[in-house]
Design an enzyme around this catalytic site. Structure first.
Site, PDB file in Angstrom:
ATOM      1  CG  HIS A 156      10.060 -46.438 -64.309  1.00 21.85           C
ATOM      2  ND1 HIS A 156       9.365 -46.764 -65.467  1.00 21.85           N
ATOM      3  CD2 HIS A 156       9.160 -45.840 -63.489  1.00 21.85           C
ATOM      4  CE1 HIS A 156       8.101 -46.380 -65.328  1.00 21.85           C
ATOM      5  NE2 HIS A 156       7.941 -45.837 -64.128  1.00 21.85           N
TER       6      HIS A 156
ATOM      7  CG  HIS B 269       5.465 -42.949 -66.960  1.00 20.39           C
ATOM      8  ND1 HIS B 269       6.576 -42.279 -66.550  1.00 20.39           N
ATOM      9  CD2 HIS B 269       5.146 -43.829 -65.954  1.00 20.39           C
ATOM     10  CE1 HIS B 269       6.927 -42.724 -65.341  1.00 20.39           C
ATOM     11  NE2 HIS B 269       6.083 -43.656 -64.959  1.00 20.39           N
TER      12      HIS B 269
ATOM     13  CD  GLU C 152       1.729 -48.018 -66.449  1.00 18.28           C
ATOM     14  OE1 GLU C 152       1.729 -46.772 -66.541  1.00 18.28           O
ATOM     15  OE2 GLU C 152       1.692 -48.631 -65.358  1.00 18.28           O
TER      16      GLU C 152
ATOM     17  CG  ASP D 172       6.223 -47.927 -61.779  1.00 17.68           C
ATOM     18  OD1 ASP D 172       6.494 -46.715 -61.808  1.00 17.68           O
ATOM     19  OD2 ASP D 172       5.203 -48.399 -62.318  1.00 17.68           O
ATOM     20  CG  ASP D 173       4.907 -46.182 -58.074  1.00 16.33           C
ATOM     21  OD1 ASP D 173       5.232 -45.041 -57.698  1.00 16.33           O
ATOM     22  OD2 ASP D 173       4.487 -46.419 -59.215  1.00 16.33           O
TER      23      ASP D 173
HETATM   24 ZN   LIG Z   1       6.149 -45.069 -63.355  1.00 13.91          ZN
END
Ligand SMILES: [Zn+2]
Length: 337
Positions: free
Chosen positions: A19, A195, A198, A276-277
């Site tokens: 991810h 996704h 979340e 993720d980021d």
């Molecule tokens: Zn993500």
């Protein structure tokens, strides 16, 4: 403080990252370098000013800055450089395999040809010692029609990505909005992820599974709000690609001590740890492992299980998957001595 021995084990263990949004790996320094190279003006005066803007309150406040950062990506070499930088950083964290999301609509909407995007990212993957595959993600705040158009544009390059994902603003954009395009992608033989859960409710996880027919859920941490769903995820071995630092940065959990990673594992779920980021959320893979193991009562057996889960949940041919799992087991057998 994390026990130094456990910390060293976490840092050195072989990992799969499932991810990671490649646009979310753009560090402020590279954003400024690319802006200069491409003559793009940024709404931030300096690297420091941009970094200081990374004080997010929720998913949307992050997305606004994330799309501004991506605006410097114009040429194939830009996409190559971004991806090469991520893979180099991942290799330093002992990531052996990465399944990388990219968001073509973020670029095609600015007039960048999809071929430029895919070729640059793919070429960097080919040049890296890290095993790396690509997942094309649709932006869920846009229409299903837009997703269909993106799929059409991307199909001539389909040998360069193996999966389809769904990301961006979750609330108000349930998985079922993309039912028809995901059905088409399934027909075409792509691996499917989305996704869900979340910021959105557990019901989004269910519709991602039942309507979109995805094989993995990205995030999914809110599944614990629904006992039947939690049991189903464990029973059907549906992996969750959990991103601990992202969850805290975007206030899904108030602090790491509240993160539910251990509860997910205890519920028998195939949970994995991912970044993720990473450029925006304060850390790459090892930072995520260290932060969670520092805050939660997790030990060596959890580390081995999480490392195994990453490869188990990967979209790899069985023989390659087994080779990585054997590598993990050999690593932990040596670590236990
Ligand atoms: Zn993500």
């Amino acid at each position: 403080m994390l026990n130094p021995q456990l910390r060293a084990v976490l840092e050195g263990m072989p990992k799969a990252e499932l991810h990671i949004h490649i646009e979310g790996s753009l560090e402020p320094e590279l954003i400024f370098a690319l802006a200069k190279r491409n003559n793009v003006s940024l709404p931030y005066a300096s690297v420091e000013a941009l970094r200081a803007a990374y004080a997010f309150t929720d998913l949307q406040s992050f997305l606004d800055i994330y799309y501004a950062g991506a605006s410097v990506l114009l040429q194939e070499q830009d996409f190559y450089d971004m991806t090469a930088a991520y893979l180099q950083r991942a290799a330093a964290d002992n990531v052996r395999h990465a399944e990388i999301f990219f968001d073509p609509q973020t670029h095609t909407a600015r007039g960048v040809p999809i071929k430029t995007v895919i070729d640059g990212i793919y070429r960097a993957c080919q040049d890296s010692p890290v095993s790396a595959t690509l997942i094309l993600s649709f932006l869920r705040h846009l229409s299903e029609e837009d997703a269909f158009a993106t799929l059409e544009e991307a199909l001539p390059y389909r040998d360069k990505y193996l999966g389809i994902g769904l990301d961006s603003s979750e609330l108000g954009n349930p998985p079922e909005k993309f039912a028809r395009v995901f059905a088409r992608c399934k027909e075409l033989g792509f691996r499917l992820v989305a996704h869900a859960g979340e910021e959105g409710p557990p019901a989004y996880i269910e519709t991602a599974l039942d309507v979109l027919k995805v094989e993995r859920i990205d995030h999914g941490v809110r599944c614990l709000d629904d006992a039947a769903l939690t049991q189903r995820l464990a029973r059907e071995r549906i992996a969750l690609t959990v991103c601990p630092l992202s969850n805290v940065k975007l206030c899904v959990f108030q602090h790491m001590g509240q993160h539910n990673l251990l509860e997910l594992l205890d519920a028998g779920i195939v949970a994995t740890v991912n970044s993720d980021d990473p450029a925006y959320f304060g850390g790459y893979m090892n930072d995520n492992f260290i932060a969670t193991f520092e805050a939660l009562p997790l030990g060596l057996s959890h580390a081995q299980r999480l490392a195994r889960n990453g490869f188990t949940a990967a979209f790899l041919p069985p023989a390659e998957k087994q080779k990585f799992l054997d590598e993990v087991d050999a690593y932990f057998a040596a670590a236990a001595v």
